[in-house]
Design a protein around this motif. Structure first.
Motif, PDB file in Angstrom:
ATOM      1  N   UNK A 174       0.858  -1.181   0.000  1.00 16.75           N
ATOM      2  CA  UNK A 174       0.000   0.000   0.000  1.00 16.75           C
ATOM      3  C   UNK A 174       0.894   1.230   0.000  1.00 16.75           C
ATOM      4  N   UNK A 175       0.428   2.268  -0.664  1.00 20.77           N
ATOM      5  CA  UNK A 175       1.217   3.489  -0.784  1.00 20.77           C
ATOM      6  C   UNK A 175       1.019   4.374   0.450  1.00 20.77           C
ATOM      7  N   UNK A 176       1.879   5.347   0.600  1.00 25.87           N
ATOM      8  CA  UNK A 176       1.717   6.320   1.679  1.00 25.87           C
ATOM      9  C   UNK A 176       0.418   7.076   1.486  1.00 25.87           C
ATOM     10  N   UNK A 177      -0.231   7.379   2.587  1.00 22.85           N
ATOM     11  CA  UNK A 177      -1.450   8.177   2.533  1.00 22.85           C
ATOM     12  C   UNK A 177      -1.068   9.651   2.467  1.00 22.85           C
ATOM     13  N   UNK A 178      -1.242  10.236   1.313  1.00 19.07           N
ATOM     14  CA  UNK A 178      -0.923  11.659   1.142  1.00 19.07           C
ATOM     15  C   UNK A 178      -2.184  12.518   1.116  1.00 19.07           C
ATOM     16  N   UNK A 179      -3.311  11.894   1.377  1.00 20.56           N
ATOM     17  CA  UNK A 179      -4.577  12.611   1.328  1.00 20.56           C
ATOM     18  C   UNK A 179      -4.924  13.159   2.706  1.00 20.56           C
ATOM     19  N   UNK A 180      -6.038  13.862   2.786  1.00 17.52           N
ATOM     20  CA  UNK A 180      -6.512  14.426   4.051  1.00 17.52           C
ATOM     21  C   UNK A 180      -7.456  13.477   4.783  1.00 17.52           C
ATOM     22  N   UNK A 181      -7.630  12.254   4.260  1.00 22.48           N
ATOM     23  CA  UNK A 181      -8.562  11.304   4.861  1.00 22.48           C
ATOM     24  C   UNK A 181      -7.808  10.073   5.341  1.00 22.48           C
ATOM     25  N   UNK A 182      -8.149   9.596   6.522  1.00 17.15           N
ATOM     26  CA  UNK A 182      -7.537   8.384   7.052  1.00 17.15           C
ATOM     27  C   UNK A 182      -8.099   7.156   6.338  1.00 17.15           C
ATOM     28  N   UNK A 183      -7.486   6.002   6.588  1.00 15.11           N
ATOM     29  CA  UNK A 183      -7.928   4.736   5.995  1.00 15.11           C
ATOM     30  C   UNK A 183      -7.860   3.655   7.075  1.00 15.11           C
ATOM     31  N   UNK A 184      -8.826   3.683   7.979  1.00 17.67           N
ATOM     32  CA  UNK A 184      -8.828   2.727   9.075  1.00 17.67           C
ATOM     33  C   UNK A 184      -9.221   1.340   8.577  1.00 17.67           C
ATOM     34  N   UNK A 185      -8.589   0.320   9.169  1.00 19.04           N
ATOM     35  CA  UNK A 185      -8.903  -1.066   8.830  1.00 19.04           C
ATOM     36  C   UNK A 185      -8.613  -1.949  10.037  1.00 19.04           C
ATOM     37  N   UNK A 186      -9.386  -3.009  10.150  1.00 19.95           N
ATOM     38  CA  UNK A 186      -9.108  -4.053  11.140  1.00 19.95           C
ATOM     39  C   UNK A 186      -8.717  -5.309  10.379  1.00 19.95           C
ATOM     40  N   UNK A 187      -7.624  -5.922  10.788  1.00 20.47           N
ATOM     41  CA  UNK A 187      -7.142  -7.107  10.082  1.00 20.47           C
ATOM     42  C   UNK A 187      -6.667  -8.154  11.078  1.00 20.47           C
ATOM     43  N   UNK A 188      -6.871  -9.412  10.719  1.00 23.32           N
ATOM     44  CA  UNK A 188      -6.336 -10.501  11.535  1.00 23.32           C
ATOM     45  C   UNK A 188      -5.932 -11.647  10.621  1.00 23.32           C
ATOM     46  N   UNK A 189      -5.072 -12.523  11.140  1.00 26.83           N
ATOM     47  CA  UNK A 189      -4.562 -13.638  10.357  1.00 26.83           C
ATOM     48  C   UNK A 189      -5.023 -14.963  10.947  1.00 26.83           C
ATOM     49  N   UNK A 190      -5.431 -15.849  10.055  1.00 25.96           N
ATOM     50  CA  UNK A 190      -5.829 -17.201  10.425  1.00 25.96           C
ATOM     51  C   UNK A 190      -4.803 -18.192   9.901  1.00 25.96           C
ATOM     52  N   UNK A 191      -4.603 -19.259  10.651  1.00 29.62           N
ATOM     53  CA  UNK A 191      -3.782 -20.375  10.194  1.00 29.62           C
ATOM     54  C   UNK A 191      -4.609 -21.645  10.259  1.00 29.62           C
ATOM     55  N   UNK A 192      -4.582 -22.436   9.197  1.00 26.65           N
ATOM     56  CA  UNK A 192      -5.181 -23.761   9.229  1.00 26.65           C
ATOM     57  C   UNK A 192      -4.261 -24.658  10.045  1.00 26.65           C
ATOM     58  N   UNK A 193      -4.712 -25.013  11.249  1.00 24.72           N
ATOM     59  CA  UNK A 193      -3.852 -25.749  12.176  1.00 24.72           C
ATOM     60  C   UNK A 193      -3.767 -27.228  11.861  1.00 24.72           C
ATOM     61  N   UNK A 194      -4.718 -27.747  11.109  1.00 22.94           N
ATOM     62  CA  UNK A 194      -4.710 -29.176  10.808  1.00 22.94           C
ATOM     63  C   UNK A 194      -3.537 -29.517   9.894  1.00 22.94           C
ATOM     64  N   UNK A 195      -2.616 -30.337  10.389  1.00 26.38           N
ATOM     65  CA  UNK A 195      -1.471 -30.752   9.589  1.00 26.38           C
ATOM     66  C   UNK A 195      -0.452 -29.664   9.349  1.00 26.38           C
ATOM     67  N   UNK A 196      -0.434 -28.628  10.184  1.00 24.05           N
ATOM     68  CA  UNK A 196       0.435 -27.471   9.974  1.00 24.05           C
ATOM     69  C   UNK A 196       1.371 -27.279  11.168  1.00 24.05           C
ATOM     70  N   UNK A 197       2.621 -26.906  10.869  1.00 25.12           N
ATOM     71  CA  UNK A 197       3.592 -26.578  11.913  1.00 25.12           C
ATOM     72  C   UNK A 197       3.905 -25.093  11.844  1.00 25.12           C
TER      73      UNK A 197
END
Length: 355
Positions: free
Chosen positions: A312-335
């Protein structure tokens, strides 16, 4: 069953119509886990209870998504003030005492100085703090709620160049476990239904972040693969869930992807080292003409394959870009790699998504 196997997406030159939903990054099939999956406020109405693009935010609020998270940000800011001032906190939980005005008055430039950690969003310095002695602030944040600042908000003496409320880059990395609002979002029945539709058998939540992308200052995120930082054996078991809480546009720093890049493996890895972290391998030079922008309206949800190259590029605008993010891992058969910067702890093992 292990993770859903990614399907190769051939690259083609982007068309003008791709500026909103680039082909190769958009999938509508329930079991297609490709480079990224974009659900607009209209197309993900079944996830958030919305009736169309103009109702996406309201629908997300009903599901617990803080599209206007002023109350939570106020608490986080007050907690950040306590940490910056060196006062003890209670397990990283958000401080709920005092008003926003009082918190901002106490959270002044003189209290920041060299102890204040700065989070630089370039992938090559993802773990960076204001000095090397503070790197543990990042490395031990996996089971806490901590606050990381933009690179451009301090002068050489550590004093604010912007209002304090515009200084935070992100908050992480255990919102999904320690904050009741984000816990309810992450584990909501509709998010669980989405994961099941992708064929995930035992998904666990490994981290979460609230990203601010502040006006005029929100830092660039250089091309990278999430699996460089969150590595699994085998590959193909990591999935990012990125929820736009405000419109993400070309001007304020929307996501960009290289379609099909998730099929080429991981070019480098960030691993723990005696003095913090180090990189194995090198990030290759990327042809920026291959990137396709993905502007979305607030209320959109983007699924990001762990190996897809994005930025993603730097925000050079006057408006914010809020986001919520999370990561999932498939635990079955995974190390989960023991060399990853982020490790489960006795206090916070990776919680199962399904409840």
């Amino acid at each position: 069953m292990g993770a859903v196997k990614p399907r190769a997406v051939p690259h083609r030159a982007p068309h003008r119509s791709d500026r909103r939903h680039p082909r190769g990054a958009l999938s509508s099939g329930p079991s297609c886990w490709r480079g990224s999956l974009t659900l607009t406020a209209r197309s993900c109405c079944h996830l958030v209870g919305a009736r169309g693009p103009t109702h996406g935010a309201a629908g997300i609020e009903r599901e617990g998504f803080p599209c206007t998270p002023a109350f939570r940000v106020r608490e986080w800011r007050q907690e950040s003030q306590r940490q910056a001032a060196g006062r003890p906190t209670e397990g990283g939980a958000a401080c709920r005492e005092g008003s926003r005005k009082q918190g901002m008055q106490r959270w002044g430039p003189d209290e920041q100085k060299a102890r204040t950690p700065r989070f630089i969003t370039r992938a090559k310095a993802w773990h960076s703090a204001q000095d090397s002695g503070n790197s543990d602030y990042f490395l031990s944040s996996g089971d806490k709620i901590r606050f990381f600042f933009e690179k451009c908000v301090f002068d050489e003496k550590g004093k604010f160049l912007v209002p304090p409320e515009k200084s935070v880059n992100k908050i992480g990395h255990a919102l999904h476990a320690l904050d009741p609002v984000f816990k309810s979002v992450t584990h909501s029945p509709k998010v669980q239904a989405l994961a099941r539709s992708l064929g995930l058998q035992m998904p666990v939540v490994v981290q979460s972040m609230y990203i601010f992308k502040q006006p005029h200052c929100g830092g660039e995120v250089t091309p990278h693969q999430d699996a460089s930082f969150l590595h699994t054996e085998p590959l193909g078991r990591l999935l990012g869930v990125w929820i736009a809480l405000e419109d993400a546009t070309l001007e304020n720093g929307c996501l960009w992807f290289i379609p099909g890049s998730h099929t080429s493996g991981v070019s480098r890895r960030m691993v723990r080292a005696p003095a913090g972290t180090r990189f194995l391998g090198a990030e290759p030079e990327r042809d920026h003409s291959l990137f396709v922008p993905t502007p979305v309206r607030r209320g959109a949800l983007v699924l990001i394959h762990g190996e897809v190259v994005h930025k993603s590029e730097q925000n050079r605008s006057a408006r914010s870009r809020h986001a919520y993010t999370f990561h999932l891992m498939e635990a079955s058969g995974t190390t989960w790699s023991h060399e990853n910067w982020l490790q489960p702890t006795a206090e916070l093992p990776f919680p199962p998504l399904y409840t």
